[in-house]
Design an enzyme around this catalytic site. Structure first.
Site, PDB file in Angstrom:
ATOM      1  N   ARG A  11       0.812  -1.230   0.000  1.00 50.28           N
ATOM      2  CA  ARG A  11       0.000   0.000   0.000  1.00 50.28           C
ATOM      3  C   ARG A  11       0.843   1.277   0.000  1.00 50.28           C
ATOM      4  O   ARG A  11       0.342   2.357  -0.247  1.00 50.28           O
ATOM      5  CB  ARG A  11      -0.963  -0.014   1.202  1.00 50.28           C
ATOM      6  CG  ARG A  11      -2.051  -1.068   1.069  1.00 50.28           C
ATOM      7  CD  ARG A  11      -2.722  -1.393   2.396  1.00 50.28           C
ATOM      8  NE  ARG A  11      -1.918  -2.297   3.220  1.00 50.28           N
ATOM      9  CZ  ARG A  11      -2.318  -2.825   4.381  1.00 50.28           C
ATOM     10  NH1 ARG A  11      -3.521  -2.507   4.855  1.00 50.28           N
ATOM     11  NH2 ARG A  11      -1.535  -3.620   5.072  1.00 50.28           N
ATOM     12  N   LYS A  18       8.699  -0.906   3.174  1.00 50.70           N
ATOM     13  CA  LYS A  18       7.911   0.021   4.004  1.00 50.70           C
ATOM     14  C   LYS A  18       8.619   0.441   5.284  1.00 50.70           C
ATOM     15  O   LYS A  18       8.663   1.629   5.614  1.00 50.70           O
ATOM     16  CB  LYS A  18       6.562  -0.620   4.355  1.00 50.70           C
ATOM     17  CG  LYS A  18       5.755   0.201   5.344  1.00 50.70           C
ATOM     18  CD  LYS A  18       4.341  -0.302   5.479  1.00 50.70           C
ATOM     19  CE  LYS A  18       4.213  -1.474   6.402  1.00 50.70           C
ATOM     20  NZ  LYS A  18       2.789  -1.827   6.630  1.00 50.70           N
ATOM     21  N   GLN A  68      12.367 -14.233   6.984  1.00 55.03           N
ATOM     22  CA  GLN A  68      11.098 -14.788   6.504  1.00 55.03           C
ATOM     23  C   GLN A  68      11.172 -14.708   4.981  1.00 55.03           C
ATOM     24  O   GLN A  68      11.092 -13.618   4.408  1.00 55.03           O
ATOM     25  CB  GLN A  68       9.891 -13.974   7.024  1.00 55.03           C
ATOM     26  CG  GLN A  68       8.568 -14.590   6.593  1.00 55.03           C
ATOM     27  CD  GLN A  68       7.371 -13.661   6.787  1.00 55.03           C
ATOM     28  OE1 GLN A  68       7.526 -12.435   6.873  1.00 55.03           O
ATOM     29  NE2 GLN A  68       6.188 -14.234   6.842  1.00 55.03           N
ATOM     30  N   GLY A  73       2.172 -13.825   5.749  1.00 53.09           N
ATOM     31  CA  GLY A  73       1.313 -13.292   6.805  1.00 53.09           C
ATOM     32  C   GLY A  73       2.029 -13.121   8.133  1.00 53.09           C
ATOM     33  O   GLY A  73       3.127 -13.660   8.343  1.00 53.09           O
ATOM     34  N   THR A  74       1.387 -12.391   9.029  1.00 55.35           N
ATOM     35  CA  THR A  74       2.020 -12.057  10.314  1.00 55.35           C
ATOM     36  C   THR A  74       2.221 -13.300  11.195  1.00 55.35           C
ATOM     37  O   THR A  74       3.200 -13.385  11.935  1.00 55.35           O
ATOM     38  CB  THR A  74       1.193 -11.013  11.078  1.00 55.35           C
ATOM     39  OG1 THR A  74      -0.185 -11.404  11.065  1.00 55.35           O
ATOM     40  CG2 THR A  74       1.311  -9.643  10.445  1.00 55.35           C
ATOM     41  N   ASN A 368      39.456  39.551   5.751  1.00 53.31           N
ATOM     42  CA  ASN A 368      38.233  40.118   5.196  1.00 53.31           C
ATOM     43  C   ASN A 368      38.155  39.734   3.731  1.00 53.31           C
ATOM     44  O   ASN A 368      39.025  40.087   2.940  1.00 53.31           O
ATOM     45  CB  ASN A 368      38.219  41.638   5.346  1.00 53.31           C
ATOM     46  CG  ASN A 368      36.953  42.222   4.731  1.00 53.31           C
ATOM     47  OD1 ASN A 368      35.860  41.752   5.014  1.00 53.31           O
ATOM     48  ND2 ASN A 368      37.106  43.183   3.850  1.00 53.31           N
ATOM     49  N   SER A 396      37.470  43.629  -3.214  1.00 49.31           N
ATOM     50  CA  SER A 396      36.237  43.176  -3.852  1.00 49.31           C
ATOM     51  C   SER A 396      36.529  42.591  -5.219  1.00 49.31           C
ATOM     52  O   SER A 396      37.396  43.078  -5.940  1.00 49.31           O
ATOM     53  CB  SER A 396      35.275  44.352  -4.024  1.00 49.31           C
ATOM     54  OG  SER A 396      34.889  44.804  -2.759  1.00 49.31           O
TER      55      SER A 396
END
Ligand code: UD1
Ligand code: CA
Length: 471
Positions: A11, A18, A68, A73-74, A368, A396
């Protein structure tokens, strides 16, 4: 203690397993695992799919993995636990997709189980919207009868709002034989652990969770976002309790492993992720994004993007600056607006105030760096370093073409392109010398006026332009 984490997570519609999807920066499995380990640090098993390499890596010694190979299934997942681990004592089972579960709740369940003589104690919850969960079916007099999965539930059963959280404490003596009796005659064709609850011999006890948020199961990305929101709020509440001001929790995002010191202040729209730590008395944000970085005390970071960097104390960054990985800023460094720094060490008290790009450089203390300075590190093939000594004043728009070494107390003229090393204490200017042409402006204007007087009228010129446009 067994955590089931081998499921496909269909899902989620993802290429990633997941249980690896992160919640507040941590794979969700590690949240469940942490709760399990807090209760039983010694014997925590994690049932995983051996094809999910990332999961093995994430578990990384935090628990012992049990493969597994097929996801049937669980109940089948739990049945993979080897005989050696099948003790007769209490077996706590939880699912790897419930990151919000608190260890206190697991402890409470275990205690309730130990106190009773139940064969199994189930953690349940009451949800206003129980969609997707297994429902707890009770007899008229309120006694537990069974858990029915939504897929297999009748219309009436679907109306039940008490759900199975997926956290159980079984008596080992009852559990292991019951698993052998599981069948897969159901809509999903799976061996349900929930059926084992019916098959164990003895009393079934239920304990209701105080805060239903804790047992949110993450099956899809909507629930993932929900978990993220709840976890985020928990993390911010903890930070505030620890003495950090969070101006607007609704727009502040802090990962689980982030540390922030006392009396620091986080302004809105700030995102602190990964292994970030900030010291005390910092002011962070608005709009600060900090990842995997170490920030000292008293730093001020506003509208900045900081990644894998180190800031000593009293450093100022932003607004609108970016510190890429490997930026290492000493005490009191000031990085202003539109500066980019990467893989560079910047000495104490140095200022990089405006529009500069400091890459692969070592800059001394109290330097600087003038506006628009660039350390040009890349020649199209490889990267080179720029070294700048202490107290040097970079004019600069100086470009340092690396590799180049600039001594201490050097001045560079504005707009210089420095290609050769500069010894300490010298001035380096590398730009075309200025030329003055006196009276040039008046002569130009006179030329233009004369040309305009002999030119065709404006209208004709316009028509001509249009014709060019057509072609
Ligand atoms: C499960 C429960 C449901 C409960 C809900 C709570 C079952 C049959 N149903 O449903 O009653 O309300 O959790 O969130 O248990 N797993 C494996 N191997 C597998 C299948 C799953 O290790 O073969 C792991 C998954 O990685 C996951 C956990 O078990 O962490 C639960 O699986 P899931 O498919 O999410 O079960 P639900 O349908 O949510
Ligand atoms: Ca689930």
């Amino acid at each position: 203690m067994v955590v089931l984490a081998a499921g496909k997570g269909v899902r989620m519609n993802s290429r990633i397993p997941k249980v690896l999807h992160p919640v507040a920066g941590r794979p969700m499995l590690l949240w469940a695992l942490a709760a399990a380990k807090a209760v039983d640090p010694e014997r925590t098993l994690v049932v995983t799919n051996p094809d999910h390499d990332g999961v093995q890596a994430a578990v990384n010694g935090e628990g012992q993995t049990v493969p597994q190979r097929e996801q049937l299934g669980t109940g089948h997942a739990l049945a993979q636990v080897a005989a050696a681990h099948r003790g007769a004592g209490p077996v706590v089972v939880l699912y790897g997709d419930m990151p919000l579960l608190r260890e206190e709740t697991v402890t409470r369940l275990l205690k309730a189980h130990r106190k009773s003589a139940a064969a199994v104690t189930i953690l349940t919850a009451t949800f206003r919207d129980p969609t997707g969960y297994g429902r707890v079916v009770r007899s008229r007099n309120g006694l537990f009868r069974k858990i029915v999965e939504e897929k297999d539930a009748s219309e009436e059963e679907r109306g039940i709002t008490e759900i199975n959280s997926g956290v159980y404490c079984f008596s080992g003596r009852e559990l292991w034989p019951a698993l052998l009796k599981l069948e897969n005659r159901n809509r999903a064709g799976e061996y349900y652990l929930t059926d084992a609850v019916r098959l164990v011999k003895g009393k079934v006890q239920t304990v209701e969770v105080d805060d239903p948020d804790e047992v949110l199961g993450i099956n899809d990305r909507r629930q993932l976002a929900q978990a993220e929101a709840t976890m985020r709020r928990r993390i911010l509440d903890k930070l505030m309790a620890d003495g950090v001001t969070v101006t607007d929790p609704a727009t502040t995002y802090v990962d689980a492993d982030v540390r922030v010191g006392r009396d620091s202040l986080i302004h809105p729209f700030s995102v602190l992720t990964g292994a970030t730590s900030a010291g005390e008395d910092c002011v962070i944000g608005p709009f600060a994004q900090i990842r995997d970085s170490v920030i000292g005390d008293g730093c001020r970071i506003e509208r900045a993007h900081i990644e894998a960097s180190r800031l000593a104390s009293n450093v100022t960054v932003g607004p609108f600056s970016r510190l890429r990985p490997g930026s290492d800023l000493d005490e009191g460094v000031k990085v202003g607006t539109h500066a980019e720094i990467k893989n560079s060490r910047i000495g104490a008290g140095t200022t990089i105030s405006h529009f500069s790009c400091v890459l692969d450089s070592t800059v001394g203390a109290n330097v600087n760096i003038g506006a628009g300075t660039i350390t040009a590190n890349y020649d199209g093939e490889s990267k080179h370093r720029t070294d700048i000594g202490d107290r040097t004043q970079v004019g600069s728009d100086t470009i340092f073409v690396a590799p180049v070494t600039i001594g201490s107390d050097v001045y560079t003229g504005a707009g210089s392109v420095i290609t050769r090393d500069v010894p300490a204490g010298s001035l380096a200017i590398a730009r075309p010398e200025q030329k003055i042409v006196e009276g040039w402006t008046a002569r130009r204007r006179a030329r233009r006026k004369k040309a305009a007087d002999v030119a065709p009228k404006a209208g004709t010129q316009k028509a001509g332009t249009r014709e060019v446009g057509k072609r």
